[in-house]
Design a protein around this motif. Structure first.
Motif, mmCIF file in Angstrom:
data_model
loop_
_atom_site.group_PDB
_atom_site.id
_atom_site.type_symbol
_atom_site.label_atom_id
_atom_site.label_comp_id
_atom_site.label_asym_id
_atom_site.label_seq_id
_atom_site.Cartn_x
_atom_site.Cartn_y
_atom_site.Cartn_z
ATOM 1 N N ARG A 1 -1.743 -4.408 -0.976
ATOM 2 C CA ARG A 1 -2.053 -4.771 -2.190
ATOM 3 C C ARG A 1 -3.308 -4.059 -2.693
ATOM 4 O O ARG A 1 -3.441 -3.734 -3.688
ATOM 5 C CB ARG A 1 -2.337 -6.410 -2.196
ATOM 6 C CG ARG A 1 -2.961 -7.096 -3.398
ATOM 7 C CD ARG A 1 -3.461 -8.665 -3.260
ATOM 8 N NE ARG A 1 -2.443 -9.379 -2.690
ATOM 9 C CZ ARG A 1 -2.322 -9.682 -1.363
ATOM 10 N NH1 ARG A 1 -3.331 -9.409 -0.630
ATOM 11 N NH2 ARG A 1 -1.649 -10.815 -0.848
ATOM 12 N N SER A 2 -4.193 -4.089 -1.738
ATOM 13 C CA SER A 2 -5.520 -3.409 -2.286
ATOM 14 C C SER A 2 -5.156 -1.838 -2.410
ATOM 15 O O SER A 2 -5.672 -1.179 -3.598
ATOM 16 C CB SER A 2 -6.561 -3.350 -0.809
ATOM 17 O OG SER A 2 -7.762 -2.534 -1.268
ATOM 18 N N PRO B 1 -5.933 -12.411 -4.238
ATOM 19 C CA PRO B 1 -6.837 -13.074 -3.261
ATOM 20 C C PRO B 1 -8.176 -12.714 -2.873
ATOM 21 O O PRO B 1 -8.479 -11.527 -3.199
ATOM 22 C CB PRO B 1 -5.808 -12.995 -2.033
ATOM 23 C CG PRO B 1 -4.561 -12.640 -2.504
ATOM 24 C CD PRO B 1 -4.693 -11.787 -3.874
ATOM 25 N N ASP C 1 -10.705 -11.677 2.589
ATOM 26 C CA ASP C 1 -10.697 -12.436 3.733
ATOM 27 C C ASP C 1 -10.623 -11.508 5.077
ATOM 28 O O ASP C 1 -10.466 -10.396 4.737
ATOM 29 C CB ASP C 1 -9.412 -13.402 3.650
ATOM 30 C CG ASP C 1 -8.278 -12.682 3.385
ATOM 31 O OD1 ASP C 1 -8.040 -11.395 3.623
ATOM 32 O OD2 ASP C 1 -7.059 -13.406 2.954
ATOM 33 N N SER D 1 0.440 -9.730 7.929
ATOM 34 C CA SER D 1 -0.533 -10.026 7.006
ATOM 35 C C SER D 1 -1.882 -9.167 6.597
ATOM 36 O O SER D 1 -1.992 -8.962 5.380
ATOM 37 C CB SER D 1 -1.327 -11.398 7.150
ATOM 38 O OG SER D 1 -0.301 -12.487 7.697
ATOM 39 N N GLU D 2 -2.109 -8.500 7.686
ATOM 40 C CA GLU D 2 -3.244 -7.369 7.424
ATOM 41 C C GLU D 2 -2.508 -6.081 6.687
ATOM 42 O O GLU D 2 -3.081 -5.768 5.735
ATOM 43 C CB GLU D 2 -3.744 -7.019 8.674
ATOM 44 C CG GLU D 2 -4.680 -7.886 9.266
ATOM 45 C CD GLU D 2 -4.958 -7.791 10.708
ATOM 46 O OE1 GLU D 2 -5.859 -8.413 11.302
ATOM 47 O OE2 GLU D 2 -4.183 -6.923 11.326
ATOM 48 N N HIS E 1 -11.145 -5.662 -3.899
ATOM 49 C CA HIS E 1 -10.220 -4.841 -3.579
ATOM 50 C C HIS E 1 -10.355 -3.576 -3.687
ATOM 51 O O HIS E 1 -9.661 -2.394 -2.899
ATOM 52 C CB HIS E 1 -8.967 -5.477 -4.223
ATOM 53 C CG HIS E 1 -8.404 -6.550 -3.379
ATOM 54 N ND1 HIS E 1 -8.810 -8.158 -3.733
ATOM 55 C CD2 HIS E 1 -7.203 -6.867 -2.729
ATOM 56 C CE1 HIS E 1 -8.024 -8.759 -2.699
ATOM 57 N NE2 HIS E 1 -7.151 -8.220 -2.455
ATOM 58 N N GLY F 1 -6.680 -5.034 7.448
ATOM 59 C CA GLY F 1 -6.078 -4.032 7.000
ATOM 60 C C GLY F 1 -6.784 -2.794 6.725
ATOM 61 O O GLY F 1 -6.273 -1.588 6.873
ATOM 62 N N SER G 1 -1.880 -7.185 2.979
ATOM 63 C CA SER G 1 -3.422 -7.119 2.205
ATOM 64 C C SER G 1 -3.669 -5.982 2.029
ATOM 65 O O SER G 1 -4.215 -5.470 0.764
ATOM 66 C CB SER G 1 -4.329 -7.803 3.276
ATOM 67 O OG SER G 1 -3.889 -9.225 3.181
ATOM 68 N N ASN H 1 -7.887 -10.937 6.763
ATOM 69 C CA ASN H 1 -6.524 -10.124 6.656
ATOM 70 C C ASN H 1 -6.941 -8.766 5.901
ATOM 71 O O ASN H 1 -6.493 -7.540 6.312
ATOM 72 C CB ASN H 1 -5.329 -10.740 5.934
ATOM 73 C CG ASN H 1 -4.994 -11.808 6.608
ATOM 74 O OD1 ASN H 1 -4.780 -11.638 7.828
ATOM 75 N ND2 ASN H 1 -4.520 -13.059 6.109
ATOM 76 N N LEU H 2 -7.558 -8.807 4.748
ATOM 77 C CA LEU H 2 -7.938 -7.442 3.990
ATOM 78 C C LEU H 2 -8.927 -6.591 4.926
ATOM 79 O O LEU H 2 -8.708 -5.500 4.963
ATOM 80 C CB LEU H 2 -8.404 -7.910 2.746
ATOM 81 C CG LEU H 2 -8.875 -6.605 1.785
ATOM 82 C CD1 LEU H 2 -7.598 -5.741 1.675
ATOM 83 C CD2 LEU H 2 -9.149 -7.108 0.370
#
Length: 199
Positions: free
Chosen positions: A76-77, A49, A52, A69-70, A111, A58, A73, A54-55
Motif C-alpha cells: 500500500r505504501s 490506515p 502502525d 500483514s507487513e 505513508h 514492511g 502494508s 505492520n507498516l
C-alpha cells in the motif's frame, strides 16, 4: 504532458468547501492544460490506515522476514509513494480540523515520507528527493487564521513539503467559512481569485 495528483481529505462529500475549490482547480487546469493527466485520491472515500507496526515492519524487515500483514502494508505504501513520485504537480485539499490537517491526510503523509525514497539522510542532514515538483494546498477554514499563531496547517505542510524537496508550494485559503455573511463571501472570493491565477 504533466501528471497532476490531487489528494482530497475532507470528511464531507456534500457542502465541502475544499472539494469545491478542488473542482474549480481541475476545471481551470484542464482548460489550460488539456493533455495533462489528473489523478484524484479521496482519503475520505478510501482511507489510508494510520502508521502502525505492520507498516514499520514492511519498511524495515527483509522480504523473507515479513508476514502477510507487513507485506500488504508495504504494498500500500509503495502504491501511494509511486503515485507521488510519478506526479509533476501535487494538490492537497485540506480543510482545517481543530487547527490542523485532517488525520487522513496525516496518515497519507506518513505513508509517503520515506527515507531513501522521497528523502535521504546525508552528512549535512536530511535531503529531499522530489525536487522540481510543484504543490498547491487548498484549505477551507471556519475562522481567519493565515499568518496567526493558531495556523498549524501552513507551517507544517510547508515544512513537510520542503523536507521531501518540494519547495514551490502555493497556499490558497478559503477563510471565514463559519463566520457567515460577508466573511464567508469574502473568503470564497479571495480563494477563487487566487485559483484563477494558478493554471
Amino acid at each position: 504532458m504533466s501528471r497532476v495528483l490531487i489528494i482530497e481529505s475532507s470528511a464531507r462529500q456534500q457542502d465541502s468547501v475544499s472539494r469545491q475549490l478542488t473542482q474549480t482547480f481541475i476545471a481551470q487546469w484542464k482548460a489550460a492544460h488539456p493533455a495533462d493527466q489528473i489523478t484524484v485520491r479521496d482519503l475520505a472515500a478510501n482511507p489510508v490506515p494510520h502508521l502502525d507496526a505492520n507498516l514499520l515492519g514492511g519498511w524495515m524487515k527483509p522480504v523473507e522476514q515479513r508476514n502477510d500483514s507487513e507485506q500488504a502494508s508495504l504494498d500500500r505504501s509503495n502504491q501511494l509513494t509511486d503515485e507521488l513520485l510519478a506526479a509533476d504537480v501535487l494538490v492537497l485539499a485540506a480543510p482545517m480540523y481543530n487547527f490542523a490537517i485532517p488525520s487522513t491526510l496525516k496518515a497519507w503523509l506518513d505513508h509517503v515520507l520515506r527515507a531513501g525514497v522521497t528523502f535521504k539522510y546525508t552528512e549535512t542532514g536530511p535531503q529531499g528527493l522530489l525536487n522540481g515538483k510543484r504543490a498547491f494546498v487548498l484549505t477551507a477554514r471556519g475562522g481567519v487564521y493565515a499568518g496567526g499563531p493558531a495556523d498549524h496547517q501552513e507551517p507544517y505542510l510547508r515544512q513537510v513539503m520542503g523536507f521531501i524537496g518540494i519547495n514551490d508550494v502555493t497556499f490558497i485559503h478559503a477563510e471565514g467559512m463559519n463566520l457567515g455573511g460577508d466573511f464567508q463571501e469574502k473568503g470564497l472570493n479571495q480563494a477563487n481569485a487566487k485559483l484563477s491565477q494558478v493554471a
